[in-house]
Scaffold this motif. Structure first.
Motif, PDB file in Angstrom:
ATOM      1  N   VAL A 126       2.398   3.731   3.001  1.00  0.00           N
ATOM      2  CA  VAL A 126       2.982   2.961   1.907  1.00  0.00           C
ATOM      3  C   VAL A 126       2.263   1.626   1.689  1.00  0.00           C
ATOM      4  N   PRO A 127       1.994   0.839   2.726  1.00  0.00           N
ATOM      5  CA  PRO A 127       1.272  -0.415   2.476  1.00  0.00           C
ATOM      6  C   PRO A 127      -0.133  -0.188   1.909  1.00  0.00           C
ATOM      7  N   CYS A 159       4.488   7.346   7.061  1.00  0.00           N
ATOM      8  CA  CYS A 159       4.803   6.659   5.802  1.00  0.00           C
ATOM      9  C   CYS A 159       4.757   5.144   5.964  1.00  0.00           C
ATOM     10  N   CYS A 160       5.103   4.645   7.150  1.00  0.00           N
ATOM     11  CA  CYS A 160       5.022   3.204   7.398  1.00  0.00           C
ATOM     12  C   CYS A 160       3.579   2.713   7.299  1.00  0.00           C
ATOM     13  N   ALA A 207       6.773  -4.804   3.315  1.00  0.00           N
ATOM     14  CA  ALA A 207       7.311  -3.455   3.106  1.00  0.00           C
ATOM     15  C   ALA A 207       7.122  -2.604   4.349  1.00  0.00           C
ATOM     16  N   ALA A 208       5.962  -2.734   5.002  1.00  0.00           N
ATOM     17  CA  ALA A 208       5.689  -1.972   6.224  1.00  0.00           C
ATOM     18  C   ALA A 208       6.664  -2.345   7.335  1.00  0.00           C
ATOM     19  N   LEU A 253      10.093  -0.849   6.496  1.00  0.00           N
ATOM     20  CA  LEU A 253      10.103   0.590   6.768  1.00  0.00           C
ATOM     21  C   LEU A 253      10.109   0.879   8.270  1.00  0.00           C
ATOM     22  N   VAL A 305      -1.072   2.238  -0.071  1.00  0.00           N
ATOM     23  CA  VAL A 305      -0.899   2.565  -1.486  1.00  0.00           C
ATOM     24  C   VAL A 305      -0.515   1.318  -2.278  1.00  0.00           C
ATOM     25  N   LEU A 306       0.369   0.493  -1.717  1.00  0.00           N
ATOM     26  CA  LEU A 306       0.782  -0.730  -2.413  1.00  0.00           C
ATOM     27  C   LEU A 306      -0.400  -1.668  -2.637  1.00  0.00           C
ATOM     28  N   ALA A 340       2.792  -6.064   0.995  1.00  0.00           N
ATOM     29  CA  ALA A 340       2.641  -4.739   1.597  1.00  0.00           C
ATOM     30  C   ALA A 340       3.037  -4.748   3.067  1.00  0.00           C
TER      31      ALA A 340
END
Length: 101
Positions: A32-33, A28-29, A49-50, A53, A35-36, A46
Motif C-alpha cells: 500500500v505505501p 499489504c502493509c 498509512a503503513a 495498517l 502504491v501511494l 504513505a
C-alpha cells in the motif's frame, strides 16, 4: 484437535488459515505505501498509512490467535439434572400443576 472440516481444510492446503491472513495483511502493509507513493502521496503520508495498517494487522493477528485457542478447547459439559436450592429448574417455574380460582 481441530474440528473435522477445519482439519481437512488444513491438510488439503498444508497451512493454517489464520497464518495466511496475517501473511497477506503484512504483504499489504508493504504494498500500500509503495502504491501511494507511486500515485503522488507524500512519503510521510504513505508511512503513516503503513503504520496504521501494521497496527490493525497486529490486533487482528492477536484476535485470530485467541479465537483459534478458544475453538480448540473442548466444550464444557453441562448437566441438565441439577436443580437450584428451591427445587426450580427454570427461574420463575412453579411446583405443581394449574391453579384454579
Amino acid at each position: 484437535m481441530p474440528p473435522e472440516g477445519r482439519r481437512e481444510a488444513t491438510q488439503a492446503y498444508g497451512t493454517d488459515t489464520a497464518s495466511d491472513v496475517v501473511r497477506w495483511a503484512a504483504f499489504c502493509c508493504v504494498l500500500v505505501p509503495v502504491v501511494l507513493v507511486g500515485y503522488g502521496i507524500s512519503l510521510a503520508g504513505a508511512m503513516g498509512a503503513a503504520l496504521g495498517l501494521a497496527a490493525v494487522t497486529g490486533v487482528c493477528r492477536v484476535l485470530l490467535r485467541q479465537s483459534e485457542r478458544g475453538a480448540a478447547r473442548p466444550a464444557p459439559v453441562r448437566s441438565c439434572g441439577h436443580r437450584g436450592s428451591r427445587g426450580r429448574t427454570v427461574p420463575g417455574a412453579r411446583k405443581g400443576g394449574r391453579r384454579t380460582g
